[in-house]
Design a protein around this motif. Structure first.
Motif, PDB file in Angstrom:
ATOM      1  N   PHE A 138       2.277  11.481  16.069  1.00 15.60           N
ATOM      2  CA  PHE A 138       2.037  12.318  15.091  1.00 15.60           C
ATOM      3  C   PHE A 138       2.359  12.143  13.689  1.00 15.60           C
ATOM      4  N   SER A 139       2.672  10.617  13.441  1.00 15.33           N
ATOM      5  CA  SER A 139       3.144  10.313  12.241  1.00 15.33           C
ATOM      6  C   SER A 139       1.832   9.619  11.467  1.00 15.33           C
ATOM      7  N   VAL A 140       2.046   9.726  10.163  1.00 18.40           N
ATOM      8  CA  VAL A 140       0.894   9.476   9.388  1.00 18.40           C
ATOM      9  C   VAL A 140       0.486   8.086   9.510  1.00 18.40           C
ATOM     10  N   ASP A 141       1.420   7.209  10.167  1.00 18.97           N
ATOM     11  CA  ASP A 141       0.782   5.905  10.277  1.00 18.97           C
ATOM     12  C   ASP A 141      -0.063   5.881  11.627  1.00 18.97           C
ATOM     13  N   ALA A 142       0.048   6.843  12.428  1.00 16.06           N
ATOM     14  CA  ALA A 142      -0.871   6.923  13.610  1.00 16.06           C
ATOM     15  C   ALA A 142      -2.282   7.347  13.142  1.00 16.06           C
ATOM     16  N   VAL A 143      -2.243   8.232  12.114  1.00 16.10           N
ATOM     17  CA  VAL A 143      -3.456   8.720  11.582  1.00 16.10           C
ATOM     18  C   VAL A 143      -4.222   7.446  10.818  1.00 16.10           C
ATOM     19  N   PHE A 144      -3.549   6.576  10.275  1.00 18.46           N
ATOM     20  CA  PHE A 144      -3.977   5.619   9.635  1.00 18.46           C
ATOM     21  C   PHE A 144      -4.571   4.632  10.860  1.00 18.46           C
ATOM     22  N   ALA A 145      -3.851   4.540  11.820  1.00 22.73           N
ATOM     23  CA  ALA A 145      -4.262   3.578  13.149  1.00 22.73           C
ATOM     24  C   ALA A 145      -5.549   4.194  13.467  1.00 22.73           C
ATOM     25  N   THR A 195       0.794  -1.150   0.048  1.00 23.30           N
ATOM     26  CA  THR A 195       0.103   0.154   0.088  1.00 23.30           C
ATOM     27  C   THR A 195       0.873   1.206   0.107  1.00 23.30           C
ATOM     28  N   GLY A 196       2.222   1.053   0.498  1.00 26.52           N
ATOM     29  CA  GLY A 196       2.913   2.167   0.632  1.00 26.52           C
ATOM     30  C   GLY A 196       3.063   2.681   2.141  1.00 26.52           C
ATOM     31  N   SER A 197       2.347   1.958   2.883  1.00 30.13           N
ATOM     32  CA  SER A 197       2.639   2.097   4.267  1.00 30.13           C
ATOM     33  C   SER A 197       3.013   0.646   5.019  1.00 30.13           C
ATOM     34  N   ALA A 198       4.036   0.788   5.583  1.00 32.44           N
ATOM     35  CA  ALA A 198       4.299  -0.442   6.254  1.00 32.44           C
ATOM     36  C   ALA A 198       3.457  -0.936   7.362  1.00 32.44           C
ATOM     37  N   PHE A 199       2.834   0.219   8.059  1.00 37.56           N
ATOM     38  CA  PHE A 199       1.627  -0.253   9.242  1.00 37.56           C
ATOM     39  C   PHE A 199       0.453  -0.840   8.567  1.00 37.56           C
ATOM     40  N   VAL A 200      -0.023  -0.271   7.404  1.00 40.25           N
ATOM     41  CA  VAL A 200      -1.286  -0.638   6.932  1.00 40.25           C
ATOM     42  C   VAL A 200      -1.081  -2.028   6.279  1.00 40.25           C
ATOM     43  N   ASP A 201       0.165  -2.299   5.563  1.00 43.39           N
ATOM     44  CA  ASP A 201       0.441  -3.514   5.215  1.00 43.39           C
ATOM     45  C   ASP A 201       0.509  -4.751   6.135  1.00 43.39           C
ATOM     46  N   THR A 202       1.041  -4.398   7.241  1.00 42.08           N
ATOM     47  CA  THR A 202       1.139  -5.368   8.403  1.00 42.08           C
ATOM     48  C   THR A 202      -0.107  -5.618   8.986  1.00 42.08           C
ATOM     49  N   TRP A 203      -1.037  -4.535   9.199  1.00 43.75           N
ATOM     50  CA  TRP A 203      -2.627  -4.623   9.656  1.00 43.75           C
ATOM     51  C   TRP A 203      -3.195  -5.608   8.501  1.00 43.75           C
ATOM     52  N   TYR A 204      -3.038  -5.356   7.377  1.00 44.30           N
ATOM     53  CA  TYR A 204      -3.819  -6.009   6.164  1.00 44.30           C
ATOM     54  C   TYR A 204      -3.465  -7.613   6.425  1.00 44.30           C
ATOM     55  N   VAL A 253      -4.575  -5.364  18.332  1.00 44.29           N
ATOM     56  CA  VAL A 253      -3.395  -5.615  17.060  1.00 44.29           C
ATOM     57  C   VAL A 253      -3.265  -4.301  16.638  1.00 44.29           C
ATOM     58  N   ILE A 254      -4.015  -3.363  16.400  1.00 45.76           N
ATOM     59  CA  ILE A 254      -3.511  -2.095  15.902  1.00 45.76           C
ATOM     60  C   ILE A 254      -3.082  -1.224  17.189  1.00 45.76           C
ATOM     61  N   ASN A 255      -3.121  -1.322  18.204  1.00 44.39           N
ATOM     62  CA  ASN A 255      -2.368  -0.520  19.326  1.00 44.39           C
ATOM     63  C   ASN A 255      -0.806  -1.120  19.230  1.00 44.39           C
ATOM     64  N   GLN A 256      -0.837  -2.592  19.133  1.00 40.35           N
ATOM     65  CA  GLN A 256       0.625  -3.154  18.983  1.00 40.35           C
ATOM     66  C   GLN A 256       1.155  -2.589  17.831  1.00 40.35           C
ATOM     67  N   LEU A 257       0.560  -2.478  16.773  1.00 44.50           N
ATOM     68  CA  LEU A 257       1.184  -2.106  15.394  1.00 44.50           C
ATOM     69  C   LEU A 257       1.612  -0.823  15.270  1.00 44.50           C
ATOM     70  N   ALA A 258       0.759   0.017  16.045  1.00 47.79           N
ATOM     71  CA  ALA A 258       0.555   1.472  15.973  1.00 47.79           C
ATOM     72  C   ALA A 258       2.140   1.977  16.279  1.00 47.79           C
ATOM     73  N   PRO A 259       2.723   3.185  15.521  1.00 44.24           N
ATOM     74  CA  PRO A 259       4.018   3.576  15.915  1.00 44.24           C
ATOM     75  C   PRO A 259       3.878   4.537  17.114  1.00 44.24           C
ATOM     76  N   LEU A 260       5.062   4.658  17.776  1.00 40.00           N
ATOM     77  CA  LEU A 260       5.281   5.371  18.970  1.00 40.00           C
ATOM     78  C   LEU A 260       5.152   6.949  18.905  1.00 40.00           C
ATOM     79  N   LYS A 274      -9.345   2.469  13.812  1.00 40.41           N
ATOM     80  CA  LYS A 274     -10.175   2.314  15.090  1.00 40.41           C
ATOM     81  C   LYS A 274     -11.481   2.650  14.904  1.00 40.41           C
ATOM     82  N   LEU A 275     -11.581   3.735  14.193  1.00 41.27           N
ATOM     83  CA  LEU A 275     -12.700   4.497  13.931  1.00 41.27           C
ATOM     84  C   LEU A 275     -13.780   3.799  13.115  1.00 41.27           C
ATOM     85  N   MET A 276     -13.164   3.082  12.182  1.00 41.14           N
ATOM     86  CA  MET A 276     -14.021   2.199  11.275  1.00 41.14           C
ATOM     87  C   MET A 276     -14.522   1.262  12.051  1.00 41.14           C
ATOM     88  N   LEU A 277     -13.788   0.405  12.851  1.00 45.36           N
ATOM     89  CA  LEU A 277     -14.004  -0.611  13.644  1.00 45.36           C
ATOM     90  C   LEU A 277     -15.228  -0.169  14.570  1.00 45.36           C
TER      91      LEU A 277
END
Length: 181
Positions: free
Chosen positions: A139-146, A60-69, A129-136, A150-153
């Motif tokens: 304010f990163s863009v991956d935190a915005v994706f996380a 996807t272009g995001s390591a966080f989103v790829d791992t979540w998927y 899982v999202i909390n474990q994968l979310a970046p520290l 969560k909102l969609m869930l």
């Protein structure tokens, strides 16, 4: 990062504690807000963000989103396989991403008496899982994706309503028995 700071600082905490609780923002508002602050590449990733991962592993272009998927795909495959085994049907083979803990979560969910309880259990697992994968870096863009996931869930969980579910169950059950044709 400066833009993400202003974006994240406007996002209220989101969690699901029951069907009667209103969420602080809608997904549409979240996406609109993100459109004002994210760059084009990040916005494209966000616009494709979904609770249902693609069947095939696509970057996807995001390591966080790829791992979540990958984790969500593994969970869905495990759930499908266990349900298929219970019905003595064939299922798609598991991938290497289906680890023992994912299989245990799937077994626990499938073994629950109440579909609503199973969904609540899976919701909590997915949030963990999202909390474990979310970046520290919050304010990163991956935190915005996380946050978006969560909102969609949480929005998905609000769709589950015990009374509506029971009414649907009785309608299907009556149709099967031929009492309400």
């Amino acid at each position: 990062m400066g833009n993400q700071y202003y974006l994240v600082s406007q996002l209220p905490a989101v969690s699901y504690t029951g069907e009667k609780q209103n969420l602080p923002i809608s997904e549409a508002y979240y996406r609109d807000l993100c459109a004002r602050f994210l760059d084009e590449r990040s916005l494209e990733i966000l616009n494709n963000l979904s609770l249902v991962p693609p069947r095939k592993n696509i970057a996807t272009g995001s390591a966080f989103v790829d791992t979540w998927y990958a984790k969500e795909r593994a969970l869905r495959l495990a759930l499908a396989q266990i349900r298929a085994l219970n019905l003595q049907k064939e299922s798609e083979p598991l991938t290497g991403e289906c680890t023992g803990d994912v299989m245990q979560v799937a077994r626990t969910a499938v073994g629950m008496d109440s579909p609503l309880s199973a969904e609540q259990f899976l919701y909590q697992y997915r949030i963990d899982v999202i909390n474990q994968l979310a970046p520290l870096d919050q304010f990163s863009v991956d935190a915005v994706f996380a946050y978006g996931l969560k909102l969609m869930l949480a929005q998905r969980m609000k769709l589950f309503n015990e009374q509506t579910g029971m009414a649907s169950y009785h309608t299907i059950y009556d149709r099967i028995l031929g009492e309400n044709t």
